[in-house]
Design a protein around this motif. Structure first.
Motif, short mmCIF file in Angstrom:
data_model
loop_
_atom_site.label_atom_id
_atom_site.label_comp_id
_atom_site.label_asym_id
_atom_site.label_seq_id
_atom_site.Cartn_x
_atom_site.Cartn_y
_atom_site.Cartn_z
N GLY B 57 17.59 94.27 -33.55
CA GLY B 57 18.79 94.94 -33.05
C GLY B 57 19.17 94.60 -31.62
O GLY B 57 18.82 93.54 -31.10
N THR B 58 19.84 95.52 -30.96
CA THR B 58 20.48 95.27 -29.67
C THR B 58 19.50 94.87 -28.57
O THR B 58 19.83 94.07 -27.70
CB THR B 58 21.24 96.51 -29.20
N GLU B 59 18.30 95.44 -28.63
CA GLU B 59 17.35 95.20 -27.53
C GLU B 59 16.97 93.72 -27.44
O GLU B 59 16.57 93.23 -26.37
CB GLU B 59 16.05 96.01 -27.74
N ALA B 60 17.07 93.00 -28.55
CA ALA B 60 16.64 91.60 -28.55
C ALA B 60 17.76 90.66 -28.16
O ALA B 60 17.51 89.46 -27.92
CB ALA B 60 16.12 91.23 -29.94
N VAL B 61 18.98 91.16 -28.09
CA VAL B 61 20.13 90.26 -27.90
C VAL B 61 20.03 89.48 -26.59
O VAL B 61 20.15 88.26 -26.57
CB VAL B 61 21.45 91.05 -27.98
N ASP B 104 28.49 95.16 -28.67
CA ASP B 104 28.46 95.59 -27.26
C ASP B 104 27.45 94.77 -26.47
O ASP B 104 27.72 94.33 -25.35
CB ASP B 104 28.08 97.08 -27.16
N ALA B 105 26.27 94.61 -27.06
CA ALA B 105 25.21 93.86 -26.36
C ALA B 105 25.62 92.41 -26.14
O ALA B 105 25.36 91.82 -25.09
CB ALA B 105 23.91 93.95 -27.15
N LEU B 106 26.26 91.82 -27.13
CA LEU B 106 26.72 90.43 -26.98
C LEU B 106 27.83 90.34 -25.94
O LEU B 106 27.89 89.39 -25.15
CB LEU B 106 27.21 89.90 -28.34
N GLN B 132 38.15 95.59 -31.84
CA GLN B 132 39.18 95.67 -30.80
C GLN B 132 38.59 95.84 -29.40
O GLN B 132 39.11 95.30 -28.43
CB GLN B 132 40.09 96.84 -31.14
N ARG B 133 37.47 96.58 -29.30
CA ARG B 133 36.92 96.90 -27.99
C ARG B 133 36.32 95.68 -27.30
O ARG B 133 36.02 95.72 -26.11
CB ARG B 133 35.86 97.99 -28.13
N HIS B 134 36.08 94.60 -28.07
CA HIS B 134 35.43 93.43 -27.49
C HIS B 134 36.40 92.28 -27.21
O HIS B 134 35.99 91.22 -26.77
CB HIS B 134 34.32 92.96 -28.45
N VAL B 135 37.66 92.53 -27.49
CA VAL B 135 38.65 91.46 -27.35
C VAL B 135 38.73 90.93 -25.92
O VAL B 135 38.74 89.72 -25.69
CB VAL B 135 40.03 91.94 -27.84
N ASP B 136 38.75 91.81 -24.95
CA ASP B 136 38.89 91.35 -23.56
C ASP B 136 37.72 90.48 -23.14
O ASP B 136 37.90 89.47 -22.44
CB ASP B 136 39.01 92.55 -22.61
N ALA B 137 36.52 90.89 -23.55
CA ALA B 137 35.33 90.10 -23.18
C ALA B 137 35.42 88.69 -23.76
O ALA B 137 34.99 87.72 -23.12
CB ALA B 137 34.07 90.80 -23.67
N ILE B 138 35.95 88.58 -24.95
CA ILE B 138 36.08 87.26 -25.59
C ILE B 138 37.24 86.49 -24.98
O ILE B 138 37.13 85.29 -24.66
CB ILE B 138 36.29 87.43 -27.11
#
Lengths: 435, 197
Positions: B57-61, B104-106, B132-138
Motif C-alpha cells: 500500500g501507500t507506505e511503500a510508494v 495521493d501518495a504518488l 479529479q483531485r490529482h489532476v493538478d499534480a499531473i
C-alpha cells in the motif's frame, strides 16, 4: 463546462489533429486492383519475419516499397531485390503512394493496429502479423475501419490455411476443423492449450540508440523508455509493453484455431482469470509461467492456457487438447519431436459427410489474401475474427497484470464493474500514435 | 489488518491499538520493501515480494519510487513492477479508499524534486488510480517536453472534467514541442468524453 457531444468532439479533434498526424494521401481512396491485375505491395517492417514474408510474396506480386525504422534492416531486405526498391523509414510515406494497393505489416506488435488503421484509411488492403492490437479499443478500431473502408484485412495466423500447399502440408487443421464442426468429438466443453514459458532476458545497461535505428519511431505508441539492446529487435516479444509474451505470440495461433474449430469467432469470454510468475532476473517482464482460464457461455466452454513445464502431452512446442463429450483430440501447433499438426489418422483423412459442414479450404494464407483482394470477399482471418482472438490474449495478460479475475461483457467488450481493468484495455497511445 | 486499514484506523481516531499494531507491522513493511529494492537479494525472493506487493500500500510508494532511476536495472524493474502491483491492487472494485490513498501518495512523489526517469514512471502508474483531485499534480508536467507524453497518458485515463480542462489550459500555454502532444491527448480524450460528468 459545456458538455461536448461525441460527434462534435470527434469532428473538432480530427480537424485539429489530422494535419499533425496524417500525410496528405492517407485519406485518399485509390481504386482496387481488378481481377487480372497484379497487386502492388508495400512492406512495412522488414526485420527477420517481415523479410521472410516479403521474399515469399514478392514472388507472386510486385513489391514497390520497403519500410523500416532500422536502416540496417532496410539495407538487408533490399539485397533480395534484383533492382533498386524504394526504401522508407516512415510508413506514412508508403501509404502516400497511390500505386501501392496493399501493405504487409510485420512491425513490432505495438504498431500493428495503428498502422493497419492508417493503411486502410489510405485505401490499402492489409496483411498484418498477429497479434492485431495492444488493446481491446485498438482492435475495435481496426474492425470498424475495415468495415468502413471495405478493406480486405488478413491477420497472420496461418493455421487457418493449413494444410497450405505452399507450406507445411502435413498440418491437417482444415480436416480437424471439419471433424470437430461435424460433431466428431461431441459437444466440446474444454480446450487445454499449452506452450513453453517466456525466457529470462539479459541484464544489459541502457545506452544511446544505435545510429541505424529511429528509436522514437520504434517505440511508437508504447510508453517512452530508454534504448536497451534487450528490447529489440526480436526480443520485444518478452516485454509486456510491446509483445506481451508468448501468449500474444504463439498463443494467438493456438487460440485462432480454437475459435475457428469451434465456430466461435464472433464470441468472447464472460470470465477471465490468470496467475503467473515473474522472471527472477533480466529485463524481460513477461511472465515466465502463466495460467489463464477463459470461460464462455451459451454454450459453456472453458479454454485454458498453461505456460510452464507441466504439459499434458509430449508436445512441448505448443499444442491444444480438445475435450468433447464423446472423445478428445490433440492438435499440436508446431513441429517438435512428437510431430506436428494432427496425429489422429481418422481426423487426418476426414471428409465431411454429404450435407455436413465443410469449411472453406484456403489455398494458402497469402494466396487467400491475394484472392480476396481481387474478389473483395472475406479472407479466412478477417479483422473481426482477428480481434476476437487477440482479445483473448489481451484479457489473459490483463487478468494477470491486475492480479484479479475479470468479468467481461463480450458484446460491449468491456470489463464489468472494474474501471481500472477498462483503463488497461483502452489505454492511450503515446503522442500521435493512437486510433 | 493491512497497513492501509491501520492508517484508516488512525484517521478514525481508533487510537492506541492501531498505533501498536502499526509499530509492529512497520518492520515487516520495511523488510518487504527491502526485499524488492535491496542490492543483494535473491532474484526469486525479490520477485516473489513484487508479486505480493499489493498489500504494502501507500507506505511503500515513496521508497519504491525513489528506486525508479536506480543504477541497477533489475532494482529499477522490480520497483516499477511493484508500484504497478500496488496500483492495480488498490484499483480493485470496492477499494475506493485504497485507490485514493495510493494516488495521493504518488501525487506526493510528483510534487517532490525527482529526476525525469522517476517522474515519468510515476506519471504512468498514477494514471490508473488518479481522480479529479490529482489532476493538478499531473498537469504540472504538461509543458515539460520530456514528460508531457506521460502526463498526457495519465490525464487521458483520468475520469474527470478537470482533466479535460487541464489539457485545454495547458494547450493555451504550450510551446511547439508540447502543443502537438496535448492536442493528441485531447483527441484521445474524445472517446471518454461521454463518460465525463
Amino acid at each position: 463546462m459545456e458538455k461536448l457531444s461525441r460527434r462534435s468532439f470527434l469532428k473538432a479533434g480530427a480537424a485539429a489533429v489530422a494535419p499533425l498526424v496524417l500525410p496528405s494521401g492517407v485519406l485518399a481512396r485509390p481504386g482496387q486492383p481488378g481481377a487480372n491485375d497484379k497487386i502492388v505491395l508495400g512492406f512495412i517492417g522488414v526485420g527477420g519475419w517481415g523479410t521472410g514474408l516479403m521474399r515469399q510474396m514478392k514472388e507472386v506480386h510486385p513489391a514497390a516499397a520497403i519500410c523500416d525504422v532500422d536502416t540496417d534492416h532496410l539495407a538487408s531486405a533490399a539485397t533480395w531485390f534484383d533492382e533498386d526498391v524504394d526504401q522508407y523509414g516512415d510508413y506514412r510515406r508508403v501509404l502516400d503512394r497511390a500505386d501501392i494497393d496493399a501493405v504487409v505489416i510485420a512491425t513490432p506488435d505495438q504498431w500493428h493496429a495503428i498502422q493497419a488503421v492508417h493503411a486502410m484509411e489510405a485505401g490499402k488492403d492489409v496483411y498484418v502479423e498477429k497479434p492485431l492490437s495492444r488493446t481491446i479499443a485498438e482492435g475495435q478500431a481496426v474492425v470498424e475501419t475495415a468495415e468502413r473502408c471495405g478493406a480486405v484485412l488478413q491477420m497472420g495466423t496461418q493455421g487457418r490455411s493449413q494444410p497450405d500447399p505452399t507450406g507445411r502440408s502435413d498440418v491437417r487443421f482444415h480436416q480437424a476443423c471439419n471433424f470437430i464442426r461435424n460433431g466428431g468429438l461431441g459437444q466440446v466443453t474444454r480446450v487445454e492449450c499449452w506452450h513453453p514459458g517466456n525466457p529470462i532476458g539479459p541484464d544489459t545497461p541502457d545506452e544511446p540508440p544505435p545510429s541505424h535505428l529511429d528509436w522514437d519511431m520504434w517505440l511508437g505508441p508504447a510508453r517512452w523508455a530508454p534504448y536497451n539492446s534487450a528490447r529489440c529487435p526480436g526480443s520485444f516479444r518478452f516485454f509486456m509493453e510491446y509483445g506481451g509474451g508468448v501468449l500474444r505470440d504463439f498463443g494467438a495461433h493456438v487460440l485462432s484455431n480454437a475459435l475457428w474449430f469451434l465456430d466461435r469467432d464472433g464470441d468472447g469470454p464472460v470470465r477471465v482469470s490468470a496467475t503467473g510468475k515473474r522472471p527472477p532476473s533480466g529485463l524481460y517482464d513477461a511472465p515466465l509461467e502463466l495460467d489463464v482460464t477463459w470461460e464462455f457461455e451459451d454454450p459453456d466452454l472453458t479454454i485454458t492456457w498453461r505456460q510452464h513445464g507441466d504439459f499434458p502431452s509430449d508436445h512441448w512446442g505448443g499444442a491444444a487438447l480438445y475435450h468433447g463429450t464423446d472423445r478428445s483430440l490433440l492438435v499440436a501447433g508446431s513441429a517438435d519431436e512428437a510431430g506436428a499438426g494432427v496425429a489422429d489418422e481418422e481426423v487426418r483423412e476426414y471428409e465431411p459427410p454429404p450435407g455436413g459442414v465443410n469449411v472453406f479450404r484456403s489455398p494458402g494464407h497469402h494466396q487467400n489474401w491475394f484472392d480476396c483482394i481481387k474478389s473483395r470477399e472475406t479472407p479466412v482471418m478477417p479483422a473481426a475474427s482477428a480481434h476476437r482472438v487477440t482479445s483473448l490474449c489481451i484479457l489473459g495478460n490483463a487478468a494477470w497484470q491486475l492480479g484479479r479475475p475479470l468479468e467481461f461483457d463480450p458484446v460491449a467488450q468491456r470489463a464489468v464493474g472494474d474501471e481500472q481493468a477498462n483503463m488497461l484495455l483502452t489505454r492511450p497511445g503515446r503522442g500521435p500514435w493512437h486510433v | 489488518m493491512n497497513l492501509h486499514e491501520l492508517a484508516k484506523c488512525f484517521r478514525l481516531g481508533l487510537g492506541l491499538a492501531a498505533a501498536v499494531a502499526l509499530m509492529a507491522a512497520a518492520p515487516a513493511l520495511a523488510a518487504d520493501v527491502e526485499t524488492i529494492i535491496g542490492e543483494d537479494v535473491d532474484g526469486e525472493a525479490r520477485f516473489e515480494a513484487v508479486h505480493n506487493a499489493g498489500e504494502l500500500g501507500t507506505e511503500a510508494v515513496a521508497p519504491l519510487a525513489a528506486e525508479l532511476n536506480a543504477e541497477n536495472t533489475l532494482i529499477r524493474r522490480a520497483a516499477r513492477e511493484a508500484l504497478e502491483v500496488i496500483v492495480h491492487h488498490a484499483g480493485r472494485p470496492g477499494a475506493e479508499d485504497e485507490r485514493r490513498a495510493v494516488a495521493d501518495a504518488l501525487a506526493e512523489v510528483l510534487a517532490e524534486d525527482h529526476d525525469t526517469a522517476v517522474q515519468r514512471e510515476v506519471l504512468y502508474v498514477i494514471g490508473y488510480c488518479a481522480d479529479q483531485r490529482h489532476v493538478d499534480a499531473i498537469a504540472a508536467f504538461l509543458n515539460d517536453p520530456e514528460l508531457a507524453d506521460a502526463a498526457c497518458f495519465a490525464l487521458v485515463l483520468n475520469p474527470s472534467r478537470a482533466s479535460v480542462r487541464a489539457l485545454v489550459n495547458a494547450f493555451a500555454e504550450a510551446d511547439e514541442d508540447t502543443a502537438p502532444i496535448i492536442v493528441h491527448a485531447l483527441a484521445q480524450k474524445a472517446n471518454a468524453a461521454l463518460d465525463i460528468e
